[in-house]
Design an enzyme around this catalytic site. Structure first.
Site, PDB file in Angstrom:
ATOM      1  CD  GLU A  18      44.741 -22.037  14.498  1.00 10.40           C
ATOM      2  OE1 GLU A  18      44.505 -23.102  13.922  1.00 10.40           O
ATOM      3  OE2 GLU A  18      44.771 -21.931  15.716  1.00 10.40           O
TER       4      GLU A  18
ATOM      5  CB  CYS B  56      36.610 -15.795  15.069  1.00  9.02           C
ATOM      6  SG  CYS B  56      37.509 -15.976  16.615  1.00  9.02           S
TER       7      CYS B  56
ATOM      8  CB  CYS C  14      47.369 -14.923  25.040  1.00  6.76           C
ATOM      9  SG  CYS C  14      46.462 -13.779  26.112  1.00  6.76           S
TER      10      CYS C  14
ATOM     11  CB  CYS D 133      42.798 -18.034  30.712  1.00  5.54           C
ATOM     12  SG  CYS D 133      42.526 -16.264  30.716  1.00  5.54           S
TER      13      CYS D 133
ATOM     14  CB  CYS E 121      42.752 -20.149  27.130  1.00  7.11           C
ATOM     15  SG  CYS E 121      43.163 -19.453  25.523  1.00  7.11           S
TER      16      CYS E 121
ATOM     17  CB  CYS F 237      36.042 -20.581  22.047  1.00  5.14           C
ATOM     18  SG  CYS F 237      34.954 -19.414  21.368  1.00  5.14           S
TER      19      CYS F 237
END
Ligand code: SAH
Ligand code: SF4
Length: 388
Positions: free
Chosen positions: A91, A104, A111, A115, A118, A344
């Site tokens: 995205e 962004c 990933c 975390c 996230c 975010c």
């Protein structure tokens, strides 16, 4: 297989052109056509010699990423979902503001850092994006937006590597993409308007300061190792003191720069007055060695699998006040594009359910584009290049 020219920075394109038996300056013309004018069709590049256009037709192409969907928020934020193959999607989000337009972008599908707060991290790691896939997000967004605001001026003034993925774990693809963003023949962005956000890959912070010293944001989220180990697992490899030293090293050659520390506010986890005191202490201890920083508090965007909650606004304000009273520049991030999940850490919702992605991809051809006339854009700035 022909070569995708979005994979190159200007130097890479020059080498490619030499390989075709062409002079290096041809690469500059070609680079400008692609990145400044958004051209993908060599036939239209009228000032290139016909012989070069012929060579390009048989050896090269410009590959956009297939668009899966576009969502436009009531506040003008736009989120694009792109297909990167094998059921993976990434995205990009455009955030218009009065004095800037920020894009962004993503650096990886998924990933590996994992975390806790996230949703990309919860999805796991699929693969690194190539330079061409990183740049294709900017290439598409910039030229798409120019068409819709009917301008030849630059619309995107800032780029933040804050989409999906850990950019410093995809270093070799990242750096040429950054160079194309900064290049006057490419997007011409000033290095202070391109931000790499990292969870703290210490050796790569050091390399970036030499290779391409753009603005650096570091996702801190905790003032001491025991808590950060838990929230950002990479901290077990590169603990806070090493991270602070890397930040100090990053600033050593740029006396007017600073690090932006991002701090995601998690209810009852890292948002208490003692956390703020410990943060102040951490920063003050390192200030003597040359650490200059600002804080950006991010309201947590909750998702069920995290088991975490957003800190109440009063607590975020109190936390900000405590830092400010200690002399630390602190802002609280406005949440944008909430209604389209563009905030975010939410940039994985559509990807996690791979079957859903597959069916969306199947619908791609019948996709109804939201009319952009429904969106108000701020006027593109004429002087988007700040004086350095
Ligand atoms: N991997 C890089 C860049 C992508 S994440 C990094 O971690 O810095 C971009 C920012 O979004 C980071 O500061 C990250 O901590 C933050 N973020 C991730 N998940 C979030 C969530 N659920 N709510 C608010 N911010 C989040
Ligand atoms: Fe990866 Fe950044 Fe998400 Fe952590 S916050 S899992 S590093 S994308």
């Amino acid at each position: 297989m022909t070569t995708n020219l979005l994979e190159f920075d200007l130097e890479g394109l020059a080498v490619f052109c030499e390989g075709l038996g062409e002079k290096r300056f041809r690469a500059t013309q070609l680079f400008r056509w692609i990145h400044q004018r958004g051209a993908a069709d060599f036939e239209h590049m009228s000032d290139l010699a016909k012989s070069l256009r012929q060579k390009l037709l048989s050896h090269a192409h410009v590959a956009p990423l297939p668009l899966i969907s576009q969502h436009i928020s009531a506040d003008g934020t736009i989120k694009w979902l792109f297909d990167v193959g094998d059921g993976n999607a990434i995205e990009s989000v455009f955030i218009p503001e009065d004095d800037r337009g920020t894009l962004c972008i993503s650096s990886q599908a998924g990933c590996a850092v994992g975390c806790r707060f996230c949703s990309t991290g919860h999805q796991g790691f699929s693969r690194n994006l190539t330079t061409g896939e990183i740049l294709a997000q900017l290439w598409f967004a910039e030229h798409f937006l120019r068409q819709h605001v009917k301008t030849d001026e630059r619309v995107i003034s800032n780029v933040v590597m804050m989409g999906m993925g850990e950019p410093l774990q995809n270093y070799s693809a990242l750096v040429p993409a950054l160079r194309a963003m900064l290049d006057d023949h490419g997007y011409g962005l000033s290095r202070r308007r391109v931000t790499v956000s990292t969870s703290g890959v210490v050796p790569m912070i050091e390399r970036l300061s030499g290779d391409c010293p753009v603005a650096l944001a570091v996702s801190l989220h905790a003032p001491f190792d025991a808590l950060r180990d838990n929230l950002v697992p990479l901290n077990r490899k590169y603990p806070l003191d090493e991270l602070m030293q890397a930040c100090i090293g990053y600033l050593a050659h740029a006396p007017r720069d600073f690090i932006t520390f991002e701090y995601c506010m998690l209810d009852g986890v890292n948002d208490q007055p003692e956390h703020a005191s410990a943060l102040i202490d951490l920063v003050q201890r390192h200030a003597r060695q040359g650490l200059r920083c600002k804080f950006n508090l991010i309201p947590f965007n909750p998702f069920p699998a995290s088991g975490l909650l957003r800190s109440p606004q009063t607590r975020v304000q109190a936390f900000a006040k405590q830092l400010q009273e200690a002399g630390l520049v602190t802002t609280v991030r406005k949440t944008r594009g909430d209604d389209i999940d563009a905030a975010c850490g939410q940039l994985a919702g559509d990807v996690k359910d791979r079957t859903q992605v597959q069916s969306r991809m199947a619908e791609q051809r019948t996709l109804n584009w939201v009319p952009l006339s429904a969106v108000t854009f701020s006027e593109p700035r004429h002087d988007t290049k700040p004086k350095n």
